[in-house]
Design a protein around this motif. Sequence first.
Motif, mmCIF file in Angstrom:
data_model
loop_
_atom_site.group_PDB
_atom_site.id
_atom_site.type_symbol
_atom_site.label_atom_id
_atom_site.label_comp_id
_atom_site.label_asym_id
_atom_site.label_seq_id
_atom_site.Cartn_x
_atom_site.Cartn_y
_atom_site.Cartn_z
ATOM 1 N N ALA A 158 0.717 -0.947 -0.084
ATOM 2 C CA ALA A 158 0.094 -0.249 0.112
ATOM 3 C C ALA A 158 0.579 0.869 -0.350
ATOM 4 O O ALA A 158 0.489 2.259 -0.059
ATOM 5 C CB ALA A 158 -0.988 -0.050 1.046
ATOM 6 N N LEU A 159 2.406 1.063 0.590
ATOM 7 C CA LEU A 159 3.264 2.113 0.408
ATOM 8 C C LEU A 159 3.520 2.697 -0.751
ATOM 9 O O LEU A 159 3.979 3.433 -1.449
ATOM 10 C CB LEU A 159 3.710 2.010 1.168
ATOM 11 C CG LEU A 159 3.670 1.671 2.513
ATOM 12 C CD1 LEU A 159 5.219 1.439 3.908
ATOM 13 C CD2 LEU A 159 3.000 2.728 3.972
ATOM 14 N N HIS A 160 3.618 1.945 -2.084
ATOM 15 C CA HIS A 160 4.134 2.033 -3.463
ATOM 16 C C HIS A 160 2.605 3.483 -3.715
ATOM 17 O O HIS A 160 2.349 2.752 -3.732
ATOM 18 C CB HIS A 160 3.420 0.647 -4.595
ATOM 19 C CG HIS A 160 3.550 0.964 -5.680
ATOM 20 N ND1 HIS A 160 4.911 0.575 -6.147
ATOM 21 C CD2 HIS A 160 3.300 2.115 -6.622
ATOM 22 C CE1 HIS A 160 4.911 0.583 -7.287
ATOM 23 N NE2 HIS A 160 4.609 0.921 -8.183
ATOM 24 N N ASN A 161 4.108 3.883 -4.563
ATOM 25 C CA ASN A 161 3.713 5.397 -5.045
ATOM 26 C C ASN A 161 4.579 5.661 -6.203
ATOM 27 O O ASN A 161 6.018 6.294 -6.077
ATOM 28 C CB ASN A 161 4.083 6.254 -3.584
ATOM 29 C CG ASN A 161 2.727 7.571 -5.073
ATOM 30 O OD1 ASN A 161 3.322 7.690 -5.582
ATOM 31 N ND2 ASN A 161 1.914 8.262 -4.015
ATOM 32 N N ALA A 162 3.927 5.642 -7.204
ATOM 33 C CA ALA A 162 5.079 6.200 -8.311
ATOM 34 C C ALA A 162 5.317 7.478 -8.737
ATOM 35 O O ALA A 162 6.529 8.066 -8.875
ATOM 36 C CB ALA A 162 4.437 5.020 -9.856
ATOM 37 N N LYS A 163 4.744 8.069 -8.493
ATOM 38 C CA LYS A 163 4.343 9.687 -8.050
ATOM 39 C C LYS A 163 5.722 10.258 -7.152
ATOM 40 O O LYS A 163 6.637 10.905 -7.564
ATOM 41 C CB LYS A 163 3.798 10.850 -8.224
ATOM 42 C CG LYS A 163 2.351 10.305 -9.594
ATOM 43 C CD LYS A 163 1.361 11.375 -9.219
ATOM 44 C CE LYS A 163 0.224 11.170 -10.084
ATOM 45 N NZ LYS A 163 -1.085 11.729 -9.278
ATOM 46 N N GLU A 164 5.962 9.356 -6.570
ATOM 47 C CA GLU A 164 6.374 9.831 -5.332
ATOM 48 C C GLU A 164 8.146 9.158 -5.904
ATOM 49 O O GLU A 164 9.276 9.312 -4.463
ATOM 50 C CB GLU A 164 6.713 9.811 -3.772
ATOM 51 C CG GLU A 164 5.243 10.123 -3.841
ATOM 52 C CD GLU A 164 4.722 9.894 -2.143
ATOM 53 O OE1 GLU A 164 5.477 8.663 -1.738
ATOM 54 O OE2 GLU A 164 3.915 10.410 -1.272
ATOM 55 N N GLY A 165 7.991 8.332 -6.705
ATOM 56 C CA GLY A 165 9.417 7.271 -7.092
ATOM 57 C C GLY A 165 9.676 6.602 -5.773
ATOM 58 O O GLY A 165 11.125 5.871 -5.549
ATOM 59 N N PHE A 166 8.299 5.707 -5.245
ATOM 60 C CA PHE A 166 8.112 4.653 -4.013
ATOM 61 C C PHE A 166 8.326 3.709 -4.446
ATOM 62 O O PHE A 166 6.851 3.818 -4.358
ATOM 63 C CB PHE A 166 7.710 5.630 -2.717
ATOM 64 C CG PHE A 166 8.105 5.031 -1.813
ATOM 65 C CD1 PHE A 166 9.701 4.639 -1.014
ATOM 66 C CD2 PHE A 166 7.656 3.813 -0.978
ATOM 67 C CE1 PHE A 166 9.910 4.387 0.327
ATOM 68 C CE2 PHE A 166 7.433 3.099 -0.156
ATOM 69 C CZ PHE A 166 8.811 3.704 0.978
ATOM 70 N N LEU A 167 9.097 2.817 -5.195
ATOM 71 C CA LEU A 167 8.018 1.494 -5.660
ATOM 72 C C LEU A 167 8.661 0.399 -4.878
ATOM 73 O O LEU A 167 9.122 -0.379 -4.610
ATOM 74 C CB LEU A 167 8.846 1.484 -7.083
ATOM 75 C CG LEU A 167 8.971 2.937 -7.671
ATOM 76 C CD1 LEU A 167 9.411 2.613 -9.452
ATOM 77 C CD2 LEU A 167 7.439 3.516 -8.153
ATOM 78 N N VAL A 168 7.094 -0.175 -4.384
ATOM 79 C CA VAL A 168 7.292 -1.756 -3.571
ATOM 80 C C VAL A 168 7.032 -2.930 -4.628
ATOM 81 O O VAL A 168 5.945 -2.009 -4.981
ATOM 82 C CB VAL A 168 6.452 -1.323 -2.299
ATOM 83 C CG1 VAL A 168 6.334 -2.979 -1.691
ATOM 84 C CG2 VAL A 168 6.280 -0.149 -2.027
#
Length: 427
Positions: A259-269
Amino acid sequence: MKKLLIIGYVWPEPHSSAAGYHMLSFIKLFLAQHWHVTFASPAALSEHRADLCALGVDEVEIELNSSSFDNWISQLQPDIVLFDRFMMEEQFGWRVEQCCPNAVRLLDTEDLHSLREARHQLIKQQLRDEQLNIAALSSLPTLYHRMADTDLAQREIASIYRCDLTLMISDLEIQLLTEHFNVPVSQLTHCPFMLPDEETATPSFEDRQHFISIGNFRHAPNWDAVLWLKQQLWPLIKQQLPKAELHIYGAYPPPKATALHNAKEGFLVKGWVDDAHQVLQNSRLLLAPLRFGAGIKGKLVDAMRNGTPSVTTSIGIEGMTANQQDWGGAWSDNPQGFADAATVLYENKSVWQTAQVTGHQLLQKRFNQHDIQASLLEKILPLLSQSQRDAHRRANFTGQMLRHHHHKSTKYMAQWIEAKNKHITSI
């Protein structure tokens, strides 16, 4: 042919955890000595477990609280029994001693569970009080004070006493046990990761991209590190490197992690990866912001093996080096310092290359397979002699006393559980 029996807490997963890799190294060491190796565990078979049969290792599923284990081990009659973590010694130690009294009993702690738990509670308290101080978690007197009264520490250290020899992955943990818990040094031996003396060609600075974080999500320190990255560290790095991406890998990611995955933030789980070495080689920098834990960190060793510099904390480098200049990257317990170090290493080719070389040198100095194996066998093999084993055990009266009282209580409890289970089955 000599026989080694390993009683595993779990089936070894060398691609999921450092503990799995470490166990596999131990197995291969004894196979190379032409021993017959059996790995037994009461744990459920796991999807990522190593194929031990392909190595020539016998795999046996065993039951807790069942006399079927007694019948089986009495037939096997191993020369050495290695308990994987103290919980297995608690469950099966009395049975091993009863059925195979001459077998050498080894304990592999992997890391001190009681130390990791004490630090976990300390970091929780610091976060509640909004007074984060990771360095304070390395104070041995403080740790002893927090650990000594806990059930977990008393159980774990009692298990160390009951065994003939305990394999310790971190020399700092040896220092804690001998200087503060007064465990005799003769009961412990240093056994860090055993790595072959090799330096493989890896992609260059220009051929790598992105940050990486990796670690089994079931391991609490890894999950805490991901949260710290998400909440504080990664935003600080993104301020300086707006186009950067962080790729997060690890076995068994729960929904709260994905659920922490966020492509806009560049945070890719990204979760599970088949080849951790490949993704490390293709990444420019490893981030390992560990705020608590114990032992030594397999992800940091793997990063150095693959020529990937890292940024971590004082907890991360523990048991590997105490000097900033000897580390294959940088470390900081301060969020802004961590982010600044990550930015410099990611952008500065010269600094990055120096860190890469330093990492290789550290591996050769601290984790040389040949040296560690020779030292380990030198401590273990003499115990196969009955006269030396008997003398060693007589010198450890505390261990004899603990075995007497623990085994009596555990034996009767196990027999009661087994009788109860048989009664339920028969109804």
